[in-house]
Design an enzyme around this catalytic site. Sequence first.
Site, PDB file in Angstrom:
ATOM      1  N   ARG A 104       0.871  -1.407  -0.086  1.00 36.73           N
ATOM      2  CA  ARG A 104       0.034   0.054  -0.045  1.00 36.73           C
ATOM      3  C   ARG A 104       0.752   1.225   0.260  1.00 36.73           C
ATOM      4  O   ARG A 104       1.587   1.280   0.873  1.00 36.73           O
ATOM      5  CB  ARG A 104      -0.669  -0.014   1.410  1.00 36.73           C
ATOM      6  N   THR A 108      -0.385   7.679  -1.377  1.00 36.08           N
ATOM      7  CA  THR A 108      -1.878   7.551  -2.057  1.00 36.08           C
ATOM      8  C   THR A 108      -2.462   6.575  -1.337  1.00 36.08           C
ATOM      9  O   THR A 108      -3.911   6.641  -1.700  1.00 36.08           O
ATOM     10  CB  THR A 108      -1.458   6.934  -3.396  1.00 36.08           C
ATOM     11  N   ASP A 200       0.983  -2.223  12.306  1.00 38.99           N
ATOM     12  CA  ASP A 200       1.575  -2.538  11.077  1.00 38.99           C
ATOM     13  C   ASP A 200       1.835  -4.212  11.068  1.00 38.99           C
ATOM     14  O   ASP A 200       2.986  -4.644  11.707  1.00 38.99           O
ATOM     15  CB  ASP A 200       2.552  -1.964  10.517  1.00 38.99           C
ATOM     16  N   ASP A 203       5.182  -5.291   9.351  1.00 35.19           N
ATOM     17  CA  ASP A 203       6.365  -5.180  10.241  1.00 35.19           C
ATOM     18  C   ASP A 203       6.503  -5.925  11.602  1.00 35.19           C
ATOM     19  O   ASP A 203       7.389  -6.177  11.946  1.00 35.19           O
ATOM     20  CB  ASP A 203       6.337  -3.491  10.629  1.00 35.19           C
TER      21      ASP A 203
END
Length: 209
Positions: A104, A108, A200, A203
């Site tokens: 992603r 944007t 995340d 991560d």
Amino acid sequence: MSKVFELNHPLIQHKLTLIRDKETGAKDFRDLVKEVSMLMAYEVTRDLPLEDVEVETPVCNATLKRISGRKLGIVPILRAGLGMVDGFLSLLPAAKVGHIGLYRDPKTLKPVEYYCKLPSDVEERDLLLVDPMLATGGSAIAAIGFLKDRGAVNIKLVSLISCPEGLKAVQDAHPDVDIYVGSIDEKLNEHAYIVPGLGDAGDRLFGTK
Ligand code: PRP
Ligand code: URA
């Protein structure tokens, strides 16, 4: 319109709470994602068709059940979806595994494809698309589109954590795809992270930042 199934088995809910805790380190995070994925695989496969089979037990001949129907495929969205594959394979060892690489774009928030390798008979398989996080839905919408472009006809999406915005977006874009989630969280924040979420997923799985 597709259906959304929130899987509320106590073990799934308990382990998701551990996964969300920011003190949970990468090893425990990986182990828990695998365990929750296995539990979700059990729930997601409840409707697999069965057929009769004759078996000779040590005691007598018997008519018993075995899974029939189309073969299965598991497709993780890279990277974080990789964390769910072993849990699914532990219950579905004959499934083939395809991979879709998407990230992603942080500015944007749109998904960018960088890899796609699917089983050659993808159109003959029922596919389980797995990704721990369903946030804006952009990644899942794009991945489902890639699978359909390559001939897939029966796709289920499985995510650990989702939110109303992402669920609606996927349902609007792909009304034929049922969605299985461990939790429908409250909302997205201004960075399109799920609240409360788990941070995340990629991560935390792989120890990057
Ligand atoms: C995360 C997650 C999903 C996506 C969800 O991946 O694993 O693929 O974000 O967000 P969306 O619903 O708004 O598209 P990310 O793009 O961070 O890549 P990674 O798996 O490589 O960490
Ligand atoms: N991707 C993640 O890993 N976490 C979120 O909360 C949203 C997108």
